[in-house]
Enzyme design. Structure first.
Site, PDB file in Angstrom:
ATOM      1  N   HIS A 198      19.263 -15.655  32.143  1.00 27.40           N
ATOM      2  CA  HIS A 198      17.976 -16.105  32.689  1.00 27.40           C
ATOM      3  C   HIS A 198      17.854 -15.729  34.151  1.00 27.40           C
ATOM      4  CE1 HIS A 198      17.015 -19.172  29.363  1.00 27.40           C
ATOM      5  NE2 HIS A 198      16.484 -17.994  29.145  1.00 27.40           N
ATOM      6  N   GLU A 440      18.922  -3.799   6.841  1.00 26.38           N
ATOM      7  CA  GLU A 440      20.077  -3.821   7.753  1.00 26.38           C
ATOM      8  C   GLU A 440      21.401  -3.893   7.006  1.00 26.38           C
ATOM      9  OE1 GLU A 440      19.705  -7.188  10.383  1.00 26.38           O
ATOM     10  OE2 GLU A 440      19.137  -8.537   8.765  1.00 26.38           O
ATOM     11  N   ASP A 464      22.500  -4.280  13.017  1.00 30.33           N
ATOM     12  CA  ASP A 464      23.375  -4.657  11.907  1.00 30.33           C
ATOM     13  C   ASP A 464      23.631  -3.491  10.968  1.00 30.33           C
ATOM     14  OD1 ASP A 464      24.281  -7.337  12.130  1.00 30.33           O
ATOM     15  OD2 ASP A 464      22.194  -7.956  12.002  1.00 30.33           O
ATOM     16  N   CYS A 511      13.215  -2.330  14.447  1.00 31.26           N
ATOM     17  CA  CYS A 511      13.265  -3.412  15.441  1.00 31.26           C
ATOM     18  C   CYS A 511      14.648  -3.577  16.067  1.00 31.26           C
ATOM     19  CB  CYS A 511      12.763  -4.726  14.857  1.00 31.26           C
ATOM     20  SG  CYS A 511      13.795  -5.370  13.543  1.00 31.26           S
TER      21      CYS A 511
HETATM   22  C1  PEP Z   1      19.153  -5.836  13.986  1.00 38.43           C
HETATM   23  O1  PEP Z   1      20.115  -6.188  13.298  1.00 38.43           O
HETATM   24  O2  PEP Z   1      18.960  -4.652  14.332  1.00 38.43           O
HETATM   25  C2  PEP Z   1      18.169  -6.822  14.471  1.00 38.43           C
HETATM   26  C3  PEP Z   1      17.067  -6.446  15.085  1.00 38.43           C
HETATM   27  O3  PEP Z   1      18.434  -8.133  14.299  1.00 38.43           O
HETATM   28  P1  PEP Z   1      19.500  -9.005  15.135  1.00 38.43           P
HETATM   29  O4  PEP Z   1      19.907  -8.196  16.319  1.00 38.43           O
HETATM   30  O5  PEP Z   1      18.788 -10.274  15.488  1.00 38.43           O
HETATM   31  O6  PEP Z   1      20.600  -9.211  14.129  1.00 38.43           O
HETATM   32 MG    MG Z   2      20.187  -8.091  12.315  1.00 40.56          MG
END
Ligand code: PEP
Ligand code: MG
Length: 602
Positions: A198, A440, A464, A511
């Site tokens: 933060h 993932e 992941d 993502c």
């Molecule tokens: C990922 O696994 O790429 C993802 C976006 O989710 P997290 O990082 O929350 O596991």
């Molecule tokens: Mg993930």
């Protein structure tokens, strides 16, 4: 005799707030409080409890005052970081536990506070997730302030700073940082802290370059040493040579111009040179982060990680509390969509909640959707909350860590049941709410086509996916060098996912962190049509700038070539060669860093 100055030293850390700062060091003298255990008589108990409560109250008043004074310095959306810290002073994890500690163990207030905190740290010591580590640090910062009040020992503060300096400290709380005036504080370096700190978020908002997690920096630096904070590569240069000084000053000025340009262009469309329109979205953890994301140019939220809602409070948030948060998400992000991911607990994300003993293989254990199936009431309440919020905007649902069609069908049937119940209760929701999955787990990538009929969209979680494809624990320092996004198997899997999704007409997004790095983003857009790329919001302007400079057709041709290569070293060289001509000076990519490809991939 004056001490000889140390020259030409370089230390490394983690970039908490990007940019370059050059100036004289001001080493902040915070100290460790050495406490001795004092046993007390039973008659003394109530006096110690009163001392503790009044120290908490005095600390709280001071923090409220600081928060009020800082508001003028900070962007509006930043003060939310300070208030939860003040709230920690009401948290029974510390307050009730300290009082019980005094009563039960007959110790003075100082020792009871310290002991309660130490026990908290011991309970959480195996947690790897940087977010949770950060929350523990927040607790630590608040406890330190209470102890200072109790002992009457105040440490050095930034108020004594007269001229512009670079602050060097063991640690800085978000409160210390919020008080920083940009005229006096050019940059800062701390020994502790991580990427999601933060303190770093506030520093970014104030646009003060900061590098954290620099081991022993307070002993390497003396007051008035000349310092360069290189918040682009994560280095700190102590008493640099004249050439380095001139070089960094040039970089600093260029950077300022570059950032200004990026800000100016945040609202432009993400359109490539060959007129392909792309859409960038943000990954967030709270509805409070959404306005900043939109200001950075996000066209929606591609990943709302709900697990953080479950750790910020003292108990699991119920359906209504979640509904209020998701509704706020829907309303704040409108007219854009927001993808709410159902609970991804487990793995490195707060395993202590449901297990006293750590799992032997947490990443392969009772995580995410598996955990939700085991805790059906929790899952149902979350689905109901998301469905209810869908009445207020374009909310979508995404399940994490799906590994089979059966799991997806099961999740969908639980969702259908919640819909039937809401209908019966006459509670409005969007009946056509879109449902998607994270891609993932490698099993899903291999037979992705079979999932197409059950979903409205796919979102690739590269973090992941790489972990599971390469059998590399993503939080394990010792194997971190084997976590390799340019591994041919990773590229091949990503390419297969994107092409299959395109062929079966299911919108596919990314993502995971790969989307936030320009060189990886180049590969991803070259693999096929992406609905969105979603990333931490501060990366959006730079990725937008980069994508506006490239051609998707050229990226596709390059991807084709790289898919035929078997060695990371060759893929990397080729990628750098192809992308370098369109890469602006200020853009950073991990592929370009000196540390890239340590170990076997070098
Ligand atoms: C990922 O696994 O790429 C993802 C976006 O989710 P997290 O990082 O929350 O596991
Ligand atoms: Mg993930």
């Amino acid at each position: 005799m004056a001490l000889k100055k140390k020259t030409g030293k370089t230390a490394r850390g983690i970039i908490a707030s990007p940019g370059i700062a050059i100036g004289k060091a001001y080493v902040l003298n915070t100290f460790h409080l050495y406490l001795v255990k004092h046993s007390i008589e039973r008659e003394e108990v109530s006096r110690q409890i009163d001392r503790f409560h009044s120290a908490v109250e005095v600390t709280r008043e001071k923090m409220v005052k600081t928060a009020k004074e800082s508001v003028k310095n900070l962007a509006e959306n930043m003060s939310y970081i300070l208030h939860p810290q003040i709230q920690l002073l009401k948290d029974p994890t510390i307050i009730d536990a300290t009082v019980k500690n005094i009563e039960k163990n007959l110790v003075d207030a100082e020792w009871a506070v310290k002991d309660t905190y130490d026990k908290l740290v011991a309970r959480f010591k195996n947690i790897q997730d940087p977010y949770f580590k950060e929350r523990l640090r927040d607790f630590g910062a608040v406890i330190y302030k209470v102890l200072q009040t109790l002992t009457g020992k105040e440490s050095d503060t930034l108020e004594s700073v007269k001229d512009p300096v670079i602050v060097v400290a063991h640690d800085l709380t978000p409160f210390d940082t919020a008080q920083m005036s940009t005229n006096k504080i050019l940059g800062f370096i701390t020994e502790v802290g991580g990427k999601t700190s933060h303190t770093g978020i506030i520093a970014s908002s104030l646009q003060i370059p900061a590098v954290v997690g620099v081991k022993n920096i307070t002993s390497l630096v003396e007051n008035d040493d000349r310092i360069i904070v290189d918040g682009i590569s994560g280095r700190v240069l102590i008493n640099p040579s004249d050439e380095e000084f001139v070089d960094f000053n040039r970089k600093r000025v260029n950077n300022l111009y570059f950032d200004r340009e990026l800000e100016r262009d945040a609202g432009l469309a993400t359109e490539t040179k060959d007129a392909v329109r792309l859409s960038l979205q943000a990954n967030v953890e709270s509805s409070n982060d959404i306005s900043a994301a939109v200001e950075h140019g996000a066209e929606g939220i591609g990943l709302f990680r709900t697990e953080f809602l479950f750790v910020n409070g003292r108990s699991w948030p119920g359906e209504n509390e979640q509904f209020e948060e998701y509704k706020k998400v829907a309303q704040t992000v409108a007219p854009h969509p927001a993808v709410i991911r159902t609970l991804d607990l487990g793995g490195d994300k707060m395993p202590w909640v449901y297990k006293d003993e750590p799992e032997p293989n947490p990443a392969l254990g009772l995580r995410a959707i598996r955990y939700c199936f085991e805790n059906r009431h929790l899952f149902s309440a979350q689905l109901r909350a998301i469905l209810r919020a869908s009445h207020y905007g374009d909310i979508r649902i995404m399940y994490p860590m799906i590994s089979s069609v059966e799991e997806l069908r099961k999740a969908n049937s639980i969702l259908a049941k919640q819909k039937r119940e809401l209908k019966r209760e006459d509670i409005p929701f969007n009946e056509d709410l879109k449902v998607g999955i994270m891609v993932e787990v490698p099993s899903v990538a291999i037979v992705l086509e079979q999932f197409a009929e059950y979903v409205d969209f796919f979102s690739i979680g590269t973090n992941d996916l790489i972990q599971y494809l390469l059998a590399i624990d993503r939080g394990h320092e010792k194997v971190a060098h084997l976590y390799e996004p340019l591994h041919p198997a990773v590229l091949s899997a990503l390419n297969m996912i994107i092409k299959t999704a395109n062929r079966t007409n299911v919108p596919v997004s990314v993502c995971g962190r790969m989307g936030a790095d320009p060189l990886y983003a180049y590969l991803l857009v070259g693999m096929g049509a992406l609905a969105h790329i979603s990333m931490e919001s501060h990366s959006i302007p730079k990725i937008k700038r980069f994508l506006r400079n490239i051609s998707v057709a050229e990226a596709a041709a390059d991807v084709k070539k790289m898919l035929g290569m078997s060695r990371v070293r060759d893929i990397r060289r080729y990628l750098i060669k192809q992308v370098s001509p369109v890469l602006d000076d200020g853009l950073i990519s991990e592929v370009l860093s000196e540390d890239y490809g340590r170990g076997i991939y070098r």
